[in-house]
Write an enzyme that holds these catalytic residues in place. Sequence first.
Site, PDB file in Angstrom:
ATOM      1  N   GLU A 217       7.824   5.597   4.059  1.00 17.63           N
ATOM      2  CA  GLU A 217       6.402   6.198   4.265  1.00 17.63           C
ATOM      3  C   GLU A 217       6.736   7.251   5.195  1.00 17.63           C
ATOM      4  OE1 GLU A 217       3.683   4.381   6.942  1.00 17.63           O
ATOM      5  OE2 GLU A 217       4.746   2.455   6.399  1.00 17.63           O
TER       6      GLU A 217
ATOM      7  N   CYS B  72       4.474   0.105   4.381  1.00 19.26           N
ATOM      8  CA  CYS B  72       5.510  -0.662   4.796  1.00 19.26           C
ATOM      9  C   CYS B  72       5.817  -1.763   3.326  1.00 19.26           C
ATOM     10  CB  CYS B  72       5.288  -1.697   6.002  1.00 19.26           C
ATOM     11  SG  CYS B  72       5.020  -0.537   7.280  1.00 19.26           S
TER      12      CYS B  72
ATOM     13  N   HIS C  85       6.799  -9.547   7.663  1.00 16.04           N
ATOM     14  CA  HIS C  85       6.706  -8.148   7.761  1.00 16.04           C
ATOM     15  C   HIS C  85       6.395  -7.944   9.425  1.00 16.04           C
ATOM     16  CE1 HIS C  85       6.164  -3.778   8.055  1.00 16.04           C
ATOM     17  NE2 HIS C  85       4.934  -4.058   8.499  1.00 16.04           N
TER      18      HIS C  85
END
Length: 383
Positions: free
Chosen positions: A79, A111, A233
Amino acid sequence: MSIGIHDLDVATAHYVLDLDEMARALGVDPAKYEKGLGQDEFSVPAPDEDIVTMAAEAASRVLSRNDPSKIRSVLFATETGIDQSKAAGVFVHGLLGLPNTVRTVEFKQACYSGTAALQAAVNQVARYPEDQVLVIASDVARYAVDSGGEPTQGAGAVAMLITANPNLVVIEPGSGVYTSDVNDFWRPNDSSTPFVEGKLSLDAYMDANVGAWDDLAAQRGLAVTDIDRFMHHQPFTKMARKAHARLAEHTGVALGDDLIEDSMAYNRRIGNSYTASLYFGLAAQLHAEGDLAGKRLGLFSYGSGSVAEFFTAVVQDGYSDHIHPENVAASLDRRVPLTFEQYRELHAGYIGESDNVETPVVTKAPFRFTGIVDRVRQYEARG
């Protein structure tokens, strides 16, 4: 046919900022970062580093142990794009001297896109079993100074080789997926730093976690107790803890912190690496003490905005003969500590325009961003 991650390696940036240093400079209790965020330090790129140089370093380590002529695709997830048209992976392809007979493309969805690239690679190998696919997730998390996100910055890259009959982990068929249009985190084209709605972002992350899990359980009849370790994450490691606790509450099953603890070792030191974050977690888990052979890993991938996926992977027999924790240790230990003032100078010196510039020689890494000539980014590979 089993398909998954055959090899994996990482890279990070030249500098590091200890969050105790930031806390002292800002007059903040260090516990706000260490316990409140679950972070100790974060990597900071030198002026002659970016997502391409880190990606090329991580990928070169993977290719040194494998046959580059078998690679048919390079899938680059980020990103922190450096061009609105050309994929960052094309620069990496050139730096690594890969064959021309390679498909190269860039993936973007905050992400999450590292997982999108991984699953695309698995699908390619399922159709063409002799193909090998190089998946790279590389990012620099850069926030405005004095913002809530500033202590959660970071930088790093993870490169993975996806093949049939892999050495490390097999990606199991059937994922849980989730999408919701949420404006919790975004970066417009005219901004070098993102905008974040903190409370909304946390809520969106939690909603996506249980939503993707519910879809996974429905798709496969999987129980949360069928999973031996979890990787969530990690924009900061405390968020992964919150997600794990929420999943336990949602499923009504006690899920101890021991199921996630190992996966957070690297991210505490690297900081947020966006698309690479989950896979630094995977690397940390594989590098941890204890035999994981035959164990099922649950991986939750999230990208703001928001898109998520919950999937599973089974660790292969003999995997420990094919991991390289020494490379991670070398990448972390060679970083040069910054004072807070030096860090702020680097932050202010960020090159966000395409004017001609020659970057100073700082890093000793195998690849450098040398500057911009006629609006074109320039790189060099060192012998």
